[in-house]
Design a protein around this motif. Structure first.
Motif, PDB file in Angstrom:
ATOM      1  N   THR A 105     -23.612   3.145  50.297  1.00 46.86           N
ATOM      2  CA  THR A 105     -23.555   4.229  49.319  1.00 46.86           C
ATOM      3  C   THR A 105     -23.381   3.646  47.963  1.00 46.86           C
ATOM      4  O   THR A 105     -23.893   4.261  46.940  1.00 46.86           O
ATOM      5  CB  THR A 105     -22.483   5.048  49.735  1.00 46.86           C
ATOM      6  OG1 THR A 105     -21.808   4.379  50.836  1.00 46.86           O
ATOM      7  CG2 THR A 105     -22.736   6.259  49.976  1.00 46.86           C
ATOM      8  N   GLU A 106     -22.518   2.668  47.783  1.00 47.99           N
ATOM      9  CA  GLU A 106     -22.185   1.935  46.304  1.00 47.99           C
ATOM     10  C   GLU A 106     -23.635   1.603  46.016  1.00 47.99           C
ATOM     11  O   GLU A 106     -23.882   1.744  44.542  1.00 47.99           O
ATOM     12  CB  GLU A 106     -21.167   1.055  46.344  1.00 47.99           C
ATOM     13  CG  GLU A 106     -19.926   1.278  46.850  1.00 47.99           C
ATOM     14  CD  GLU A 106     -18.984   0.183  47.295  1.00 47.99           C
ATOM     15  OE1 GLU A 106     -17.750   0.170  46.950  1.00 47.99           O
ATOM     16  OE2 GLU A 106     -19.529  -0.762  47.714  1.00 47.99           O
ATOM     17  N   ARG A 107     -24.379   0.832  46.588  1.00 50.44           N
ATOM     18  CA  ARG A 107     -25.675   0.258  46.250  1.00 50.44           C
ATOM     19  C   ARG A 107     -26.542   1.175  45.815  1.00 50.44           C
ATOM     20  O   ARG A 107     -27.148   1.128  44.805  1.00 50.44           O
ATOM     21  CB  ARG A 107     -25.976  -0.699  47.450  1.00 50.44           C
ATOM     22  CG  ARG A 107     -27.426  -1.262  46.841  1.00 50.44           C
ATOM     23  CD  ARG A 107     -28.036  -2.144  48.059  1.00 50.44           C
ATOM     24  NE  ARG A 107     -29.119  -2.430  47.642  1.00 50.44           N
ATOM     25  CZ  ARG A 107     -29.609  -3.700  47.859  1.00 50.44           C
ATOM     26  NH1 ARG A 107     -28.997  -4.656  48.839  1.00 50.44           N
ATOM     27  NH2 ARG A 107     -30.682  -4.141  47.399  1.00 50.44           N
ATOM     28  N   ALA A 108     -26.586   2.399  46.585  1.00 47.60           N
ATOM     29  CA  ALA A 108     -27.379   3.346  46.012  1.00 47.60           C
ATOM     30  C   ALA A 108     -27.158   4.080  44.667  1.00 47.60           C
ATOM     31  O   ALA A 108     -27.833   4.284  43.841  1.00 47.60           O
ATOM     32  CB  ALA A 108     -27.480   4.551  47.107  1.00 47.60           C
ATOM     33  N   LYS A 109     -25.649   4.075  44.817  1.00 49.18           N
ATOM     34  CA  LYS A 109     -25.470   4.677  43.336  1.00 49.18           C
ATOM     35  C   LYS A 109     -25.750   3.959  42.135  1.00 49.18           C
ATOM     36  O   LYS A 109     -26.293   4.311  41.235  1.00 49.18           O
ATOM     37  CB  LYS A 109     -23.740   4.782  43.449  1.00 49.18           C
ATOM     38  CG  LYS A 109     -23.220   5.818  42.469  1.00 49.18           C
ATOM     39  CD  LYS A 109     -21.702   5.890  42.771  1.00 49.18           C
ATOM     40  CE  LYS A 109     -21.201   6.435  41.388  1.00 49.18           C
ATOM     41  NZ  LYS A 109     -19.971   5.764  41.253  1.00 49.18           N
ATOM     42  N   ILE A 110     -25.379   2.692  42.369  1.00 51.20           N
ATOM     43  CA  ILE A 110     -25.624   1.574  41.206  1.00 51.20           C
ATOM     44  C   ILE A 110     -27.393   1.584  41.057  1.00 51.20           C
ATOM     45  O   ILE A 110     -27.657   1.750  39.648  1.00 51.20           O
ATOM     46  CB  ILE A 110     -25.251   0.333  41.493  1.00 51.20           C
ATOM     47  CG1 ILE A 110     -23.648   0.272  41.637  1.00 51.20           C
ATOM     48  CG2 ILE A 110     -25.733  -0.672  40.632  1.00 51.20           C
ATOM     49  CD1 ILE A 110     -23.253  -1.065  41.618  1.00 51.20           C
ATOM     50  N   GLU A 111     -27.776   1.669  42.019  1.00 51.61           N
ATOM     51  CA  GLU A 111     -29.318   1.692  41.781  1.00 51.61           C
ATOM     52  C   GLU A 111     -30.129   2.758  41.342  1.00 51.61           C
ATOM     53  O   GLU A 111     -31.333   2.843  40.860  1.00 51.61           O
ATOM     54  CB  GLU A 111     -30.193   1.219  43.075  1.00 51.61           C
ATOM     55  CG  GLU A 111     -29.922  -0.257  43.540  1.00 51.61           C
ATOM     56  CD  GLU A 111     -30.440  -0.877  44.773  1.00 51.61           C
ATOM     57  OE1 GLU A 111     -30.701   0.175  45.647  1.00 51.61           O
ATOM     58  OE2 GLU A 111     -30.944  -1.885  44.845  1.00 51.61           O
ATOM     59  N   PRO A 163     -30.834   5.643  35.981  1.00 52.79           N
ATOM     60  CA  PRO A 163     -32.151   5.164  35.618  1.00 52.79           C
ATOM     61  C   PRO A 163     -31.797   4.451  34.240  1.00 52.79           C
ATOM     62  O   PRO A 163     -32.796   3.827  33.682  1.00 52.79           O
ATOM     63  CB  PRO A 163     -33.046   6.275  35.458  1.00 52.79           C
ATOM     64  CG  PRO A 163     -31.746   7.513  35.513  1.00 52.79           C
ATOM     65  CD  PRO A 163     -30.743   7.072  36.294  1.00 52.79           C
ATOM     66  N   GLU A 164     -30.978   4.901  33.630  1.00 51.83           N
ATOM     67  CA  GLU A 164     -30.470   4.308  32.355  1.00 51.83           C
ATOM     68  C   GLU A 164     -30.157   2.843  32.485  1.00 51.83           C
ATOM     69  O   GLU A 164     -30.446   1.925  31.310  1.00 51.83           O
ATOM     70  CB  GLU A 164     -29.395   5.034  31.793  1.00 51.83           C
ATOM     71  CG  GLU A 164     -29.675   6.474  31.509  1.00 51.83           C
ATOM     72  CD  GLU A 164     -30.491   6.569  30.114  1.00 51.83           C
ATOM     73  OE1 GLU A 164     -30.024   5.842  29.066  1.00 51.83           O
ATOM     74  OE2 GLU A 164     -31.525   7.545  30.232  1.00 51.83           O
ATOM     75  N   ASN A 165     -29.371   2.426  33.298  1.00 48.08           N
ATOM     76  CA  ASN A 165     -28.842   1.236  33.528  1.00 48.08           C
ATOM     77  C   ASN A 165     -28.962   0.665  34.776  1.00 48.08           C
ATOM     78  O   ASN A 165     -28.014   0.466  35.692  1.00 48.08           O
ATOM     79  CB  ASN A 165     -27.618   1.320  33.235  1.00 48.08           C
ATOM     80  CG  ASN A 165     -26.774   0.036  32.888  1.00 48.08           C
ATOM     81  OD1 ASN A 165     -27.406  -0.969  32.664  1.00 48.08           O
ATOM     82  ND2 ASN A 165     -25.527  -0.064  33.168  1.00 48.08           N
ATOM     83  N   PRO A 166     -30.272   0.294  35.202  1.00 45.94           N
ATOM     84  CA  PRO A 166     -30.359  -0.098  36.722  1.00 45.94           C
ATOM     85  C   PRO A 166     -29.786  -1.762  36.799  1.00 45.94           C
ATOM     86  O   PRO A 166     -29.542  -2.382  35.905  1.00 45.94           O
ATOM     87  CB  PRO A 166     -31.923  -0.196  36.667  1.00 45.94           C
ATOM     88  CG  PRO A 166     -32.464  -0.219  35.649  1.00 45.94           C
ATOM     89  CD  PRO A 166     -31.414   0.316  34.520  1.00 45.94           C
TER      90      PRO A 166
END
Lengths: 1489, 427
Positions: A480-486, A489-492
């Motif tokens: 979940t954390e990973r999906a949130k970061i990824e 779109p502004e800051n992959p």
């Protein structure tokens, strides 16, 4: 007073004044016209017109068709003419007849028309009459007339048709007679078409009277041939700050030849003279034209007029030459075509000028039509001086985007090539080497740690993305954390790791004494370290500091050391505590944390902050919680082999062989070790690798600790698994045993000064001078003076505390002032210094996990306004330290050294940069900033913590060559450093963040994207350090010499090709046709020809792909892979160096020059493999014999070549292998290490290899990420059934080749019967045994034995001879025969069962093949392994095409056999378990010598 | 490599030609004296002056490279600051008006011109000075200096002659001569010639000095110095002393209103159609101080002496962006409360705080006119009547507000008399 008629002024004077002023106005008007007529571009175009016609003439001469062709065509015309002449009488007659009929025909046509209109008129009258009056008399009369007229009309028509058809008939006949001549003329025309067109062009381009008149002054305002030419580029507008404005590029106005291939520099410079050869050609051409005119002379007049119109007259073709002064070098540069039209400017190139214009890449003022206003920018001072002289040039301050000097021209690539690696073509040609070098340097030295380069602006990508990966890294996050970061779109998330090692466990690694010295000057310890210098620089060297500040650097370094060790100690202590804590500690911590969190929430509600002690407590608990969650991968430091001291001799060998040198280098390996001929012998193996640190002085670095064994333990642990110590280290796990590790550690630690190099004193000391408390306090004042009042400071000094005032201070200061002790001040200062200097940009440091980068963002630096750069007093600094030179190399190409001026040794400084600096241009600033980042503080009054912070890097990490003097080395290093710096500057200047329209941006997709992205991962883990991944590329011209050489190569390769099976769709056998008509491209690796004499510049290119060319008979031929192309040799005839296009001929000047050129632009990877091969061959010549300069046995003992890897292995297997490599090859001396790579990265690599194969070898139709393997279907699948039945049929119809008495089928029966009987017997035995056990069985075991007995009974039934035969015939014949081939031939070298063969040349176990290999490749590999390797293979070609082969083992052709072998390998475990195979005993392996 | 390289060959040759032309002018002037006025001494004098220029011309033509002495540059730079510049301008006007008779003598004027030209020539050897002077934008201002100077001189020359005649009881020259001329040929012909000459000048100018375009404008980067068009540089200079609403709105409006009102205010019937000073002393002095001192010289100041960050730079001082000048200006309220009464400013409210300033301004605007009407300007008041007088005085007060504010700034670092940032109202 009344007006008088008297004039106020003297009329005569007024007349004079009027006359004079009128003349002046006339003169000024004329002057204006002169000015207009002499506008720069008009002059240039006038100069160009002569060039244009001269070139058109020369191109025309090149187009003269072959004499044979012309003569043949002309002979045909003549022949047709004579043939026609013979029938001239007939023709004449027929034409006469036509002439006589023609008037009659026309007359009859007229008559017909008359009658027809008469008739139509009557009909209309008739119709009217009927309609209005009914069938009256008149109507009847009219009807009669109509009938009469209809009859007349028919007659008239007949007459007319008779004439018409007669004429047609005659014309047809004439045409028939004419046909051969018409055809002959047409074919003659075809032969001459190109020539004629070019000659016409040449005539047209010659300036005529009309042109001269139209281009006269004043008249030239109206449709002059001289005019401004422009491109209108709407897509890439110019940013005028308030508005995006269409780009108008008028560069073509002067650069007229820019898109014309014929306008090469060579062609232009040849225009000043007419060679005798050309004169001859002109005569020839004229003769040709004359002859053609003559050939046309006999034609009938009408034909001649038509033909002659298309045939230029000889007198019109001329060959003019230009005056020498008209075409100096500068003008040649102006008029010549853009280099590499196939890539730039050309209409069919990737960057056509109509779409990109000129200034979108080159910058400059595109609308300007004068040299200076166009903002041309010189690339060096020599050019500048020339421009000033010739064009009155001055740099244009009025244009924000002056043209990029040539040296930075690659910068612009970044505008559209965001991946950067997409500038390396699919054929591995590096199109922007300087830019890529800069990019790699930026990544290597971790510039992105301090300077953000997100490559994004306003939500879209505008440049390359160079950002640190998130902390903690993605792999350690929950999905979940990973999906949130990824999903942002502004800051992959970024992908780059910190470039330095983690300092979390520094305390275990080394000692504070060493660390402090290292911090002060890392390069003094390790000259080629990546770590930059922070101290001893132009703004903080004690020699420039004043008063008490003189001691600041030393104090601060001690403080940093103290801080780092303190943090590390705390961390290790925490770690130990967590490892040893009671099981309920976690729960306790959690409870306390919840409590504190609640309290915090309460306190914050009322707008206050939680008390500091409680905050600190929370931080501590959070740290422990984090450690626990990571506990599995953070073990405590432990010695893997505590009771073993290690054998340095073995250690050295392991260090040399196990791949360490792919990334590291070590000074001690320059000389061989041990005694030759004994076990201890280790040849010299000198690696140039700089991916990892140079390990020469490890003993001094980690060997000196309070606990003598601590360093050793650390090193052992590190080699065994570096991720224990530095979880994000890119260093892989090398699968070594604890004793191997101990050996290597023992050797590394035994290499001490002064064996290696002189380090100077003190590096082996544990302690270093500590600053006294006073110094610490003085340095602390730098920070405290901003927070405390003078009064408070005084109080602090006197009492050691300031009481209640503490509360308002930040936490760090509160901590400090609570206990104002030397120890605490040191810690405080260390923390401040680490934060200020951004140490955490490269190292993981406890307490700085999420600190923000400290540098200026570089995203748009390339167009940063120079007014915003603080140049300060840099001019005087540079003048005082450097002497200025036009170039860093002298006339002979030797680097310039220092020079004494006014008693000061001054280093050379390129004038270009000096001027850029003095004129406040960003290039100048950047260069100086990188070179000496602190110099802008020169003579400035600044507080200690306000001083410039950027450290001083050294990008070119050179080694002194043997026999090179110190001065020469210093000069060379200076020059190399300047080049590297320029590469970095090229990259940074390209970061302009200009949003180019998406359609113009290079957005690789599909295979190309996979290739581009994969390359980044390859670079990240230094895969190329060991493996040769891509072949080099070699372009050469097509000429007779080259052709001769290629045919020679073909002859040499012919023997090998005889036994070859050819796969038409595979590029190892059949090359791609040449991409351009005049150029050939070869792929492969180049090696010095060891047969050539010492020092001779001769090479061989070993092809890694087939090369397709046309031989002298215009027949297409293929030089398959592994063929050799000689370069520059006499015997065999090689490709002459001057025929090379890439690498350029200059690169072949010497072996060193070629190496230097190929470094970034040649084959990709493989350096360590080459070193290892050499090493092994020297170490054990018996095991690794050398032939033809290479050792095959050593090659197979080294990391494999990965050219064509995509077609070799199954994607899924490769993916698993990359993540967790298992041993495959038995003969290697090292193993593929396990890299700390993410699944995404492994996937990217798999995709890379597949994509490369798909792009370069598309004929084989490779699929990825999945491949279906038809062989792995069930035996009762249609394909298997068909194979089997076809094969049985073949066996039945084939006679035994020896005895010829029996069929092969009968032979098989003979062979198999005993086997089947044995199988049956074993089944019966088993059944009987089960039966007896059933009899003895207890109640409990009875059901089992009953079932077992039934099963075995069934088996016996199935194993009856008839049944076995039936099964064999139905499904096993093919695979069992194929298995016998494998069992007889392949097992000679490949392990099948559990027992290794222990051969030096043992291949990978066959049981891996079905999981690992792709069937398509396996077949081709078996067919001829040599085609896949660039060295002599040890795997023989077992199924040569020119040999009948082992019919007895497997019937059919050799190709059938190798296909069958491939088929069973794909299902090997299944095949091997078939009873018919399981009970078959293979013949014993022949022991190979 | 010398970034500030001063005397290139081209510059030296150019200066040589310049001195040579000035030398020719002086020779011409000497010949005029010799042949027309038959004055031997004058001839010799001007020939000697021509000789000085000839020496210069030769020296520069053979590229001896005489620079202006550094000491002299330094002295000029040191002397120059906004205060001295303005004071000199006012003093210059006063001197000119007082000694007009002497100064309008052709010989004297010619001498002044010669000194100006010689000094200009010397100054041109300085790179900075040359760069500023020869910037295509600034060339018109150089012409402006000379043309304003010439026409002022010319008017005064004629005025002086007329005044002498009037003193003798003779009519002015203009009256004595018949000034009626024919439209054709006199007017039309002259206009035609003027058109032709104008066209010629414009073409030559355009050929030599191309349109001085600068780089594209940017919202992110303002040019430094940011200068108004030359004709507004006087206004811009006012911004140094006043808030934008005052310097940019009120004062320009007053100028326009004042110019419109002039015919109605001017009660002096004399001086119509002829040049005179003595008959229109007040009008001319007021006009000249407004136009020449407060307008033209401020334009010159803004063009040549204001550099980056609107700092003042001496004529030979390098325009360095980093020059920082202390701006420790103080408001009147600070003087009054802090320095004067030693009381805190805090918590006083804007009205209470600024009351002294407000009173002062009101006094200036409301009390001063009646005071003047009673005292020194009584004759005016009598002649003009209430309204005209008050309009005149108000206009002059506004005109005078600039020098008053300037002087206050220079002398006591006064920033604002009334300082109400709460309402963006500062005076």
């Amino acid at each position: 007073m009344a007006a008088t008629d008297q004039n106020y002024r003297n009329q005569y004077t007024l007349d004079i004044v009027f006359a004079v002023s009128s003349i002046l106005m006339l003169v000024s008007t004329v002057w204006m016209f002169v000015q207009d007529f002499n506008r720069e571009f008009k002059q240039e175009q006038r100069r160009f017109r002569d060039v244009e016609s001269a070139i058109a003439q020369r191109v025309a001469l090149q187009q003269i068709p072959g004499l044979d062709e012309i003569e043949a065509a002309e002979a045909k015309v003549k022949e047709a003419e004579t043939a026609r002449k013979e029938k001239a009488a007939d023709l004449g007659k027929m034409q006469d007849e036509i002439a006589s009929i023609q008037p009659k025909k026309e007359k009859s046509e007229k008559h017909y028309q008359d009658v027809k209109s008469e008739q139509e008129s009557r009909i209309s009258f008739y119709n009217i009459e009927i309609e209005e009056h009914g069938n009256t008399e008149k109507a009847k009369r009219l009807l009669k007339e109509i009938e009469q007229l209809t009859a007349d009309l028919a007659k008239a028509q007949a007459e007319k048709d008779a004439h018409t058809s007669r004429i047609k008939e005659l014309q047809q006949k004439i045409l028939e007679i004419d046909a051969p001549l018409t055809e002959a003329l047409a074919s003659m025309k075809k032969v001459n078409d190109k020539f004629d067109a070019q000659v016409q062009l040449a005539i047209k381009k010659t300036w005529g009277l009309g042109d001269t008149i139209r281009s006269l002054p004043v008249i030239d305002a109206f449709n002059a041939p001289i005019k401004i030419q422009q491109f209108t580029i709407n897509d890439i507008p110019i940013d005028y700050n308030f508005k995006q404005v269409t780009r108008f590029d008028r560069c073509m106005t002067c650069h007229q030849g820019i898109d014309r291939p014929a306008y090469s520099k060579a062609m232009l410079s040849s225009l000043t003279e007419v060679s005798t050869e050309q004169k001859q050609k002109l005569d020839d051409a004229r003769a040709v034209l004359k002859k053609r005119r003559d050939a046309l002379k006999d034609l009938p007049a009408d034909r001649r007029v038509v033909e002659e119109k298309g045939t230029p007259s000889p007198s019109q073709l001329d060959l003019t030459s230009l005056a020498k002064g008209q075409l100096p070098e500068a003008r040649i540069n102006e008029f010549c075509a853009h280099p590499r039209l196939e890539l730039f400017v050309g209409a069919n190139s990737k960057h056509p000028a109509e779409r990109f214009g000129c200034t979108s890449c080159h910058a400059g003022q595109g609308s300007a039509t004068s040299f200076t206003l166009a903002a041309h920018t010189p690339t060096d001072t020599k050019t500048k001086d020339r421009w000033v002289k010739q064009h009155d040039w001055e740099s244009s301050h009025m244009w924000d985007f002056p043209m990029l000097p040539m040296r930075f021209v690659e910068s612009s690539c970044l505008k559209c090539h965001y991946q950067v690696t997409d500038l390396i073509d699919s054929d591995n040609k590096n199109q922007a080497p300087k830019l890529l070098r800069g990019y790699n340097l930026l990544k290597e030295f971790g510039c992105f740690g301090c300077h953000e380069i997100p490559g994004r602006k306003g939500g879209r990508q505008v440049g390359p993305d160079l950002r640190l990966e998130p902390n903690p890294p993605l792999e350690e996050l929950t999905p979940t954390e990973r999906a949130k970061i990824e999903s942002d779109p502004e800051n992959p998330p970024g992908t780059l790791r910190k470039v330095g090692p983690s300092l979390y466990r520094l305390v275990e690694k080394t000692n504070p004494g060493w660390t402090a010295r290292w911090l002060m000057a890392p390069r003094e310890f390790r000259p080629d370290t990546k770590m930059p210098h922070f101290y001893g620089l132009s703004n903080n060297d004690p020699s420039v500091l004043k008063g008490e500040e003189k001691k600041f650097p030393a104090t601060e370094v001690q403080a940093i050391t103290h801080f780092l060790f303190k943090q590390s100690e705390n961390y290790v202590a925490d770690l130990e505590r967590v490892h040893k804590e009671s099981p309920d500690a976690a729960a306790k911590d959690q409870a306390r944390l919840d409590e504190l969190n609640k309290e915090k929430a309460d306190v914050e509600k009322s707008g206050r902050k939680l008390d500091r002690p409680k905050r600190r407590e929370m931080e501590e608990i959070v740290r422990r919680v984090k450690l626990r969650s990571n506990k599995s991968h953070v073990p405590l430091l432990a010695d893997p082999a505590p009771s073993y001291d290690g054998d340095p001799v073995k250690g050295r060998q392991l260090f040399s062989e196990r791949g360490c040198l792919a990334c590291h280098s070590h000074h001690a390996l320059e000389k061989a070790g041990g005694t030759k001929g004994t076990e201890s012998y280790a040849p010299a193996i000198m690696s140039e690798a700089q991916f990892g640190p140079n390990l020469s002085q490890l003993a001094e670095k980690i060997g000196n600790q309070k606990d003598a064994k601590a360093g050793r333990t650390w090193l052992r642990q590190w080699i065994l698994d570096p991720h224990v110590h530095s979880p994000r280290s890119r260093m892989p796990v090398t699968h070594m045993t604890p004793s191997d590790v101990a050996d290597i550690a023992a050797w590394l630690l035994s290499q001490k000064n002064p064996d290696l190099m002189d380090l100077g004193k003190g590096w082996d000391e544990l302690k270093s001078a500590q600053p006294d408390e006073d110094d610490l306090k003085k340095l602390a004042d730098v920070y405290l003076v901003r927070l405390l009042t003078k009064q408070e400071l005084k109080e602090l000094k006197e009492k050691g505390t300031i009481g209640q005032g503490i509360k308002d201070l930040p936490d760090d200061e509160q901590d400090l002032l609570e206990n104002y002790s030397a120890e605490n001040i040191k810690y405080y200062l260390g923390k401040k210094a680490v934060g200020r200097q951004g140490c955490f940009a490269c190292h993981d440091i406890p307490g700085f996990d999420n600190a923000k980068p400290i540098g200026v963002a570089l995203n748009e630096w390339g167009k940063k306004d120079p007014d915003r750069l603080a140049f300060e007093d840099i001019a005087n600094y540079v003048k005082s330290k450097f002497h200025f030179v036009p170039s860093l190399v002298d006339k002979d190409g030797k680097p310039v050294g220092t020079k004494e001026e006014g008693g000061v040794e001054k280093k050379p400084y390129e004038q270009f940069y000096a001027e850029a600096l003095f004129h406040h241009q960003r290039e100048g600033y950047l260069n100086q900033k990188i070179m000496d980042p602190r110099s802008y503080d020169y003579m400035r009054l600044r507080a200690w913590d306000d001083l410039a912070r950027m450290p001083q890097f050294k990008f070119a990490r050179l080694k002194q060559k043997e026999g090179e003097s110190d001065e020469d080395f210093a000069a060379r290093a200076n020059k190399e450093e300047a080049d590297a710096r320029e590469a970095v500057a090229t990259f940074i200047l390209g970061l302009v963040a200009e949003p180019v329209p998406l359609k113009n941006i290079n957005q690789p997709t599909g295979d190309r994207l996979a290739e581009v992205k994969g390359r980044q991962v390859l670079d990240k883990f230094n895969c190329g350090g060991c493996h040769l991944i891509r072949p080099g590329i070699f372009d050469f011209k097509l000429s007779d010499d080259v052709n001769e050489s290629l045919e020679n190569s073909l002859k040499l390769a012919a023997a090998g090709m005889k036994s070859d099976h050819v796969f038409l769709n595979h590029h190892n056998w059949v090359g791609a046709p040449p991409a351009a008509p005049d150029k050939l491209t070869a792929y492969g690796i180049i090696r010095p020809n060891t047969l050539a004499e010492e020092g001779a510049k001769e090479w061989f290119i070993r092809l890694s792909q087939a090369l397709r060319f046309q031989d002298s008979k215009k027949k297409w031929r293929d030089l398959p892979s592994f063929s050799l192309l000689a370069v520059n040799t006499e015997q065999p005839k090689g490709i002459p160096i001057d025929q090379f296009l890439y690498p350029p001929p200059s690169a072949f000047a010497s072996a060193g020059a070629l190496d230097a050129f190929l470094k970034d632009k040649g084959p990709f990877g493989g350096a360590f493999t080459d070193l290892l091969v050499d090493y092994l061959a020297k170490k054990d010549p018996k095991l690794y014999p050398t032939a033809a300069g290479d050792s095959s046995n050593a090659r197979i003992a080294s990391p494999p070549i990965l050219i064509g890897q995509g077609e070799r292995t199954q994607p899924e297997w490769l993916y698993q292998f990359l993540l967790d490599p298992q041993p495959v090859r038995k003969m290697t001396v090292l193993r593929m290490p396990k890299f700390n790579m993410s699944k995404d990265e492994a996937r990217a690599l798999v995709d890379y290899f597949a994509a490369v194969t798909r792009i370069t070898n598309h004929g084989i139709g490779l699929t990825y990420p999945y491949e279906t393997i038809p062989q792995q279907e069930d035996f009762d699948s249609p394909s298997w059934k068909k194979k089997n039945s076809d094969y049985v049929q073949l066996l039945k119809t084939t006679k035994d080749p020896k005895g010829k008495a029996k069929t092969l089928y009968e032979l098989r029966m003979d062979d198999l019967k005993p086997l089947w009987q044995q199988i049956l017997k074993e089944a019966e035995d088993q059944r009987d045994r089960a039966k007896s056990r059933l009899a003895d069985a207890t109640a409990a075991t009875k059901p089992y034995w009953e079932a077992e007995f039934k099963r075995l009974e069934k088996l016996v039934d199935q194993s009856s001879l008839e049944n076995q035969k039936k099964t064999w015939e139905q499904s096993e014949a093919y695979v069992s025969d194929a298995y016998r081939v494998v069992g007889t031939i392949c097992t000679q070298c490949h392990q099948v069962g559990p027992v290794p063969l222990k051969l030096a040349t043992e291949g990978p176990p066959l049981t891996l093949a079905n999981l690992r290999l792709r069937p398509g490749w396996t077949q081709k590999w078996i067919a001829n392994p040599q085609r896949f390797l660039t060295y002599v293979t040890v795997m023989p070609n077992n199924f040569p095409a020119d040999d009948a082969g082992n019919q007895l083992l497997f019937a059919g052709t050799q190709f059938d056999r190798l296909t069958a072998v491939r088929d069973v390998l794909m299902i090997y475990p299944r095949v091997i378990s078939l009873p018919v195979n399981f009970y078959w005993v293979p013949p014993p392996p022949e022991v190979k010598k | 490599m010398d970034h500030h390289g001063s005397l290139t060959a081209g510059v030296q040759t150019g200066l040589g030609v310049y001195y040579f032309l000035v030398m020719l002018m002086n020779v011409g002037f000497a010949l005029y004296y010799y042949f027309r006025l038959k004055s031997r001494t004058q001839t010799v004098l001007w020939l000697a002056v021509a000789g000085v220029f000839l020496v210069h011309a030769v020296a520069f033509l053979v590229h001896l490279g005489w620079p202006m002495p550094e000491g002299m540059k330094q002295a000029v730079n040191d002397l120059m600051n906004p205060v001295s510049y303005f004071v000199l301008a006012v003093a210059g006007l006063a001197v000119f008006l007082y000694w007009r008779r002497f100064l309008t003598e052709p010989g004297v004027a010619w001498a002044i011109l010669n000194i100006t030209l010689l000094f200009s020539g010397w100054s041109l050897t300085d790179r900075t000075f040359r760069d500023v002077i020869t910037k295509p934008d600034n060339v018109p201002i150089v012409l402006l200096i000379f043309s304003v100077g010439y026409f002022t001189w010319l008017a005064f020359r004629k005025a002086v002659i007329n005044d002498e005649r009037l003193a003798r009881g003779e009519p002015p020259v203009e009256k004595a001569e018949d000034d009626k001329v024919l439209v054709w040929p006199d007017l039309v012909y002259t206009e035609l010639i003027a058109m032709v000459v104008c066209t010629f000048v414009l073409i030559v100018w355009a050929v030599f000095l191309k349109a001085p375009l600068e780089q594209p404008a940017s919202s992110a980067k303002a040019p430094n110095p940011s200068k108004a068009p030359w004709y507004f540089l006087g206004l811009q200079e006012m911004l140094v002393y006043f808030d934008p609403w005052m310097a940019g709105v009120v004062l320009p409006t007053m100028i326009i209103v004042g110019l419109i009102a002039l015919p109605y205010i001017d009660f002096n019937q004399k001086g119509n159609g002829y040049f005179t000073f003595t008959q229109r002393k007040f009008a001319l002095t007021t006009f000249l101080s407004g136009f020449v001192v407060l307008w033209v010289t401020l334009i010159v100041l803004g063009t040549f002496l204001r550099g980056p960050n609107w700092n003042f730079f001496g004529p030979f001082e390098q325009w360095d962006v980093h020059k920082t000048v202390p701006l420790n200006n103080v408001n009147l309220s600070d003087y009054f409360w802090l320095s004067g009464l030693g009381q805190a400013m805090e918590g006083r409210g804007w009205f209470g705080r600024e009351l002294p300033g407000i009173l002062l301004v009101l006094a200036y605007l409301l009390l001063l006119p009646p005071l003047l009407a009673k005292t020194i300007l009584r004759p005016f008041f009598i002649k003009m009547g209430f309204i005209r007088f008050f309009v005149l005085v108000t206009l002059i007060q506004f005109m005078a507000s600039l020098p008053i504010k300037m002087v206050l700034r220079w002398t006591i670092n006064l920033k604002y008399i009334v300082y109400i940032p709460e309402a963006f109202f500062n005076i």
